[in-house]
Design a protein around this motif. Structure first.
Motif, PDB file in Angstrom:
ATOM      1  N   GLY A 515       0.645  -1.251   0.065  1.00 13.69           N
ATOM      2  CA  GLY A 515      -0.180   0.075  -0.113  1.00 13.69           C
ATOM      3  C   GLY A 515       0.774   1.229   0.060  1.00 13.69           C
ATOM      4  N   ILE A 516       1.897   1.268  -0.628  1.00 14.60           N
ATOM      5  CA  ILE A 516       2.624   2.369  -0.642  1.00 14.60           C
ATOM      6  C   ILE A 516       3.491   2.540  -1.925  1.00 14.60           C
ATOM      7  N   ARG A 517       4.104   3.801  -2.267  1.00 17.28           N
ATOM      8  CA  ARG A 517       4.598   3.988  -3.682  1.00 17.28           C
ATOM      9  C   ARG A 517       6.055   4.866  -3.406  1.00 17.28           C
ATOM     10  N   VAL A 518       7.013   4.595  -4.002  1.00 15.57           N
ATOM     11  CA  VAL A 518       8.308   5.302  -3.974  1.00 15.57           C
ATOM     12  C   VAL A 518       8.593   5.794  -5.318  1.00 15.57           C
ATOM     13  N   GLU A 519       8.814   6.966  -5.611  1.00 18.71           N
ATOM     14  CA  GLU A 519       9.046   7.424  -6.972  1.00 18.71           C
ATOM     15  C   GLU A 519      10.805   7.235  -6.911  1.00 18.71           C
ATOM     16  N   GLU A 520      11.595   7.554  -6.254  1.00 17.89           N
ATOM     17  CA  GLU A 520      13.073   7.419  -6.359  1.00 17.89           C
ATOM     18  C   GLU A 520      13.822   6.892  -5.047  1.00 17.89           C
ATOM     19  N   PHE A 521      15.007   6.432  -5.241  1.00 14.81           N
ATOM     20  CA  PHE A 521      15.723   5.990  -4.188  1.00 14.81           C
ATOM     21  C   PHE A 521      16.415   7.238  -3.512  1.00 14.81           C
ATOM     22  N   ARG A 522      17.026   7.204  -2.335  1.00 15.84           N
ATOM     23  CA  ARG A 522      17.799   8.415  -1.742  1.00 15.84           C
ATOM     24  C   ARG A 522      18.884   7.766  -1.023  1.00 15.84           C
ATOM     25  N   PRO A 523      19.973   7.161  -1.480  1.00 14.06           N
ATOM     26  CA  PRO A 523      21.000   6.736  -0.675  1.00 14.06           C
ATOM     27  C   PRO A 523      21.758   7.702  -0.204  1.00 14.06           C
ATOM     28  N   LEU A 524      22.231   7.144   1.035  1.00 11.84           N
ATOM     29  CA  LEU A 524      23.000   8.059   1.913  1.00 11.84           C
ATOM     30  C   LEU A 524      24.522   7.957   1.815  1.00 11.84           C
ATOM     31  N   TRP A 525      25.083   9.076   2.190  1.00 11.45           N
ATOM     32  CA  TRP A 525      26.706   9.351   2.025  1.00 11.45           C
ATOM     33  C   TRP A 525      27.262   8.374   3.136  1.00 11.45           C
ATOM     34  N   ASP A 526      28.511   8.113   2.944  1.00 10.35           N
ATOM     35  CA  ASP A 526      29.190   7.262   3.899  1.00 10.35           C
ATOM     36  C   ASP A 526      29.137   7.574   5.271  1.00 10.35           C
ATOM     37  N   ASP A 527      29.247   8.905   5.612  1.00  7.20           N
ATOM     38  CA  ASP A 527      29.323   9.498   7.056  1.00  7.20           C
ATOM     39  C   ASP A 527      27.725   9.999   7.163  1.00  7.20           C
ATOM     40  N   GLU A 528      26.746   9.798   6.432  1.00  4.25           N
ATOM     41  CA  GLU A 528      25.474  10.444   6.736  1.00  4.25           C
ATOM     42  C   GLU A 528      24.539   9.463   7.513  1.00  4.25           C
ATOM     43  N   THR A 529      23.715   9.747   8.392  1.00  2.00           N
ATOM     44  CA  THR A 529      22.546   8.897   8.912  1.00  2.00           C
ATOM     45  C   THR A 529      21.497   9.995   9.063  1.00  2.00           C
ATOM     46  N   ILE A 530      20.398   9.255   9.245  1.00  2.00           N
ATOM     47  CA  ILE A 530      18.897   9.950   9.208  1.00  2.00           C
ATOM     48  C   ILE A 530      18.200   9.590  10.321  1.00  2.00           C
ATOM     49  N   GLY A 531      17.460  10.330  11.007  1.00  2.00           N
ATOM     50  CA  GLY A 531      16.750  10.201  12.203  1.00  2.00           C
ATOM     51  C   GLY A 531      15.367   9.866  12.015  1.00  2.00           C
ATOM     52  N   LEU A 532      14.925   8.763  12.798  1.00  2.00           N
ATOM     53  CA  LEU A 532      13.628   8.430  12.567  1.00  2.00           C
ATOM     54  C   LEU A 532      12.922   8.547  14.096  1.00  2.00           C
ATOM     55  N   SER A 533      11.464   8.711  13.953  1.00  2.00           N
ATOM     56  CA  SER A 533      10.773   9.067  15.244  1.00  2.00           C
ATOM     57  C   SER A 533      10.786   8.305  16.335  1.00  2.00           C
ATOM     58  N   ILE A 534      11.019   6.974  16.243  1.00  2.00           N
ATOM     59  CA  ILE A 534      11.123   5.842  16.956  1.00  2.00           C
ATOM     60  C   ILE A 534      12.426   6.063  17.787  1.00  2.00           C
ATOM     61  N   GLY A 535      13.568   6.942  17.536  1.00  2.00           N
ATOM     62  CA  GLY A 535      14.618   7.089  18.184  1.00  2.00           C
ATOM     63  C   GLY A 535      15.736   6.414  17.415  1.00  2.00           C
ATOM     64  N   GLY A 590      19.432   0.191  15.671  1.00  2.00           N
ATOM     65  CA  GLY A 590      17.920   0.814  15.293  1.00  2.00           C
ATOM     66  C   GLY A 590      16.983  -0.182  15.292  1.00  2.00           C
ATOM     67  N   LEU A 591      17.283  -1.524  15.025  1.00  2.00           N
ATOM     68  CA  LEU A 591      16.257  -2.430  14.871  1.00  2.00           C
ATOM     69  C   LEU A 591      15.774  -2.984  16.339  1.00  2.00           C
ATOM     70  N   ALA A 592      16.637  -2.658  17.063  1.00  2.00           N
ATOM     71  CA  ALA A 592      16.325  -2.942  18.502  1.00  2.00           C
ATOM     72  C   ALA A 592      14.987  -2.112  19.020  1.00  2.00           C
ATOM     73  N   ALA A 593      15.111  -0.854  18.334  1.00  2.00           N
ATOM     74  CA  ALA A 593      13.861   0.143  18.568  1.00  2.00           C
ATOM     75  C   ALA A 593      12.607  -0.242  17.775  1.00  2.00           C
ATOM     76  N   LEU A 594      12.887  -0.796  16.480  1.00  2.00           N
ATOM     77  CA  LEU A 594      11.700  -1.218  15.701  1.00  2.00           C
ATOM     78  C   LEU A 594      11.132  -2.490  15.927  1.00  2.00           C
ATOM     79  N   LEU A 595      11.958  -3.395  16.422  1.00  2.00           N
ATOM     80  CA  LEU A 595      11.567  -4.883  16.492  1.00  2.00           C
ATOM     81  C   LEU A 595      10.154  -4.931  17.442  1.00  2.00           C
ATOM     82  N   PRO A 596      10.216  -4.443  18.407  1.00  2.00           N
ATOM     83  CA  PRO A 596       9.104  -4.595  19.391  1.00  2.00           C
ATOM     84  C   PRO A 596       7.753  -4.196  18.786  1.00  2.00           C
ATOM     85  N   LEU A 597       7.815  -3.439  18.047  1.00  2.00           N
ATOM     86  CA  LEU A 597       6.711  -2.793  17.233  1.00  2.00           C
ATOM     87  C   LEU A 597       6.139  -3.975  16.067  1.00  2.00           C
TER      88      LEU A 597
END
Length: 664
Positions: A515-535, A590-597
């Motif tokens: 039930g989703i659609r993605v138009e393009e990928f957005r790979p991250l640079w080597d030293d780049e991370t991105i935050g999620l609302s689950i911490g 990061g999966l430790a924060a997601l897996l319980p859900l």
């Protein structure tokens, strides 16, 4: 597997967890053999693999044969109750063969000859090599097929470990035959390969070459098909040897040692498993013990959860890493019993006695250079005693879990091709991180081929399931609508079996289900991370995910960059089940924060008491009504097994650092 058959044993002999090693008596004077047998019996050894690299000894020149030494070795071992897993000795051609027939030598993608001097210097598609190799196999089968000491046949050795990808003219001819069988006609190939791009259209199969060194990027589907072809070429050699053995010695089971470990990916072992009587595997620790457990679980999945043979691992240090450290307290025993926990009914090492010369003289063994008065040999003897205590486990299957991780060789090969959104993606690493996160949460999991029966699982995780055919899409949808929960990650469902993109937006074949659609990928640079609302923080990859179905639940959103507020993790009920999507690589933390859900929504709970979750790995084997739990200490600290009831076959209620308890 053809028909699961195990090592032959004398009538009336109870099945046991077998124990042993590769044995190379031809490296040693005759007087050492009697000492070897004494030490083997002292350690509880009951099986050894013999003659793996003995072709030059068995056939010193064309038309000349020397079996007297092997006759004596097999007789000696049999007289002392030690079975022989007899190798076909075809892994490394002798110097006389490559001198007379240099056309058997492989060629690299640059057209360079791979010269003798190491091992496996032969082309899998060479008709000359095949003729000489099969002549050797026939001689061995005729001579030893009736010997009661031969308990199994060991085809070749680590097929493709060094020679998986050969770009010679022999390979080119065989590749064309393989392609014609796959596509039927040249227009089918042109469509699958997208040869309209870069003026690559072929007029006949005769025009096609292996993906040799070229400017720019070789055709990606050509590369993928060459990986498939190379796996099949090795499998074809396995079958050719097996057919001779089955014809001449139908009562002796046949196996070959896979290499389900680390980044070794040249063989589609889920496919090869159908060609042997029981699965065998070699494993060496390269990335820590969680990778060891993952590989053991994947070997079990490839084996259909039936017992399998751990053909090689190391007692201590190896010789082929940049820095080779020895194992320390309890690691020899823990590593071995982890494989047993995941279904191994034989525990063997490379090798029995440490070589005095040659390329592997610094590789550890069961009997080190220092002899029997050494720490390693004492641990070897201790493990032999433990395996004797585990006879109630012998012959039992690995009990399926509630959770499965899908593993797919096509997706592994395809997702890491060149000319992709990022060259940093590592398919197996993503799968191992999900495995580790599940263990940290106290969840027992299986690792199964992507085409396995999924009906018994509550939750199926599909990391980077890049290649999804129409048939696979239908199977996954049926699993979800039938009540299962599927979680797919980024770069899943992107292409079909021909590496052609599913059009209409990503994740392609799975978009409607999710039930989703993605138009393009957005790979991250080597030293780049991105935050999620689950911490958690994503790395490597991100995507602008559009929710296109009203019943999609957003479990986590991005909190940074132009994706701020956009969906990062989704969940959607479908039929009697559900399908989720994770659009970034979260790593173990990061999966430790997601897996319980995810676990809560899939109805999956840990089987371990809360204090043991994360510190202890659980694996279960079952035969009839008998259920045996393996509890493996993942830490360097003592752990109390409070809440674990039953008969302790190995260990007790206090787990030593890196210790193992086995409870019935």
């Amino acid at each position: 597997m053809q028909n699961h058959r195990w090592l032959r044993t004398p009538d009336g002999t109870p099945r046991r967890i077998s124990y042993g090693a590769d044995y190379n008596p031809d490296q040693w004077p005759r007087e050492v053999w009697d000492e070897d047998v004494r030490l083997m019996k002292q350690a509880g050894v009951d099986v050894v693999s013999v003659a793996i690299f003995s072709w030059a000894k068995l056939q010193p020149a064309e038309g000349q044969w020397d079996f007297a030494w092997l006759d004596e070795v097999i007789d000696l071992l049999h007289a002392n109750g030690i079975g022989v897993d007899l190798a076909t000795a075809t892994a490394s051609p002798p110097p006389w063969l490559t001198t007379l027939h240099p056309e058997v030598l492989p060629e690299t993608a640059d057209g360079q000859i791979v010269w003798p001097g190491g091992r496996q210097h032969w082309r899998p598609t060479s008709p000359v090599f095949r003729r000489h190799a099969l002549a050797l196999v026939e001689k061995l089968a005729e001579r030893y097929g009736a010997h009661p000491g031969v308990v199994a046949w060991h085809v070749n050795n680590e097929l493709g470990c060094h020679n998986a990808y050969d770009y010679s003219d022999d390979a080119a001819r065989a590749f064309r035959v393989w392609l014609e069988a796959r596509y039927g006609g040249i227009e089918g190939l042109n469509h699958a390969w997208g040869t309209a791009f870069w003026s690559q259209r072929y007029g006949s199969f005769d025009e096609i070459q292996p993906p040799r060194r070229s400017y720019a990027f070789p055709n990606p589907t050509q590369q993928l098909d060459f990986a498939r072809f190379s796996s099949d070429a090795l499998k074809d050699h396995l079958i050719a040897e097996r057919e001779i053995l089955n014809r001449l010695t139908p009562d002796i089971p046949v196996t070959t040692n896979f290499m389900i470990m680390g980044e070794t990916r040249h063989g589609d072992y889920a496919d090869w498993a159908h060609e042997v009587d029981f699965v065998s595997n070699d494993h060496y620790v390269t990335e820590g013990r969680d990778e060891l457990a993952f590989s053991a679980a994947l070997t079990s999945g490839v084996a259909g959860h039936r017992p399998w043979f751990l053909m090689e691992h190391s007692t201590s240090a190896v010789n082929w890493q940049p820095i080779n450290r020895p194992k320390h307290g309890n690691e020899l025993v823990r590593d071995s019993l982890t494989h047993v926990a995941h279904g191994a009914d034989a525990v063997c090492y490379f090798q029995w006695r440490q070589s005095a010369a040659g390329a592997e003289k610094y590789h550890s063994s069961m009997v080190p250079h220092g002899g029997e008065d050494t720490r390693v040999y004492r641990e070897v003897v201790r493990l032999g005693g433990i395996l004797q205590d585990l006879q109630p486990v012998a012959g039992s299957d690995r009990e399926p879990s509630q959770v499965a991780i899908l593993f797919d060789w096509d997706s592994w090969w395809g997702s890491e091709l060149d000319s992709h959104p990022t060259d940093r993606l590592r398919y197996r690493r993503e799968a191992v991180e999900w495995w580790t996160a599940l263990m940290n949460a106290g969840i027992r999991a299986d690792v199964v081929p992507a085409d396995a029966d999924l009906s018994g699982y509550r939750l199926v995780i599909a990391p980077v399931l890049y290649a999804v055919s129409e048939e696979r899409r239908a199977r996954l949808e049926a699993y979800v609508h039938g009540g299962g929960s599927l979680v797919a990650t980024y770069f899943s469902g992107i292409v079909n079996a021909d590496d052609r993109v599913w059009l209409g937006g990503y994740p392609g074949a799975l978009a409607e289900l999710l039930g989703i659609r993605v138009e393009e990928f957005r790979p991250l640079w080597d030293d780049e991370t991105i935050g999620l609302s689950i911490g958690a923080r994503g790395r490597l990859w991100s995507e602008p995910v559009d929710v296109v179905a009203d019943d999609v639940e957003v479990l986590a959103r991005y909190t940074e960059s132009e994706l701020d507020g956009g969906a990062a993790v989704t969940w959607r009920r479908a039929g009697d089940g559900a399908a989720g999507y994770v659009s970034t690589s979260l790593g173990v933390d990061g999966l430790a924060a997601l897996l319980p859900l995810l676990l809560e929504r899939a109805g999956v709970a840990s089987e371990l008491p809360e204090p043991l979750r994360g510190t202890v790995e659980l694996a279960v084997r079952r035969a009839g009504d008998s259920r045996v739990r393996f509890l493996i200490n993942r830490t360097d600290d003592e752990v109390r097994l409070d809440g674990i009831e039953g008969e302790y076959l190995v260990g007790d209620a206090v787990l030593a650092p890196r210790g193992v308890a086995v409870v019935r």
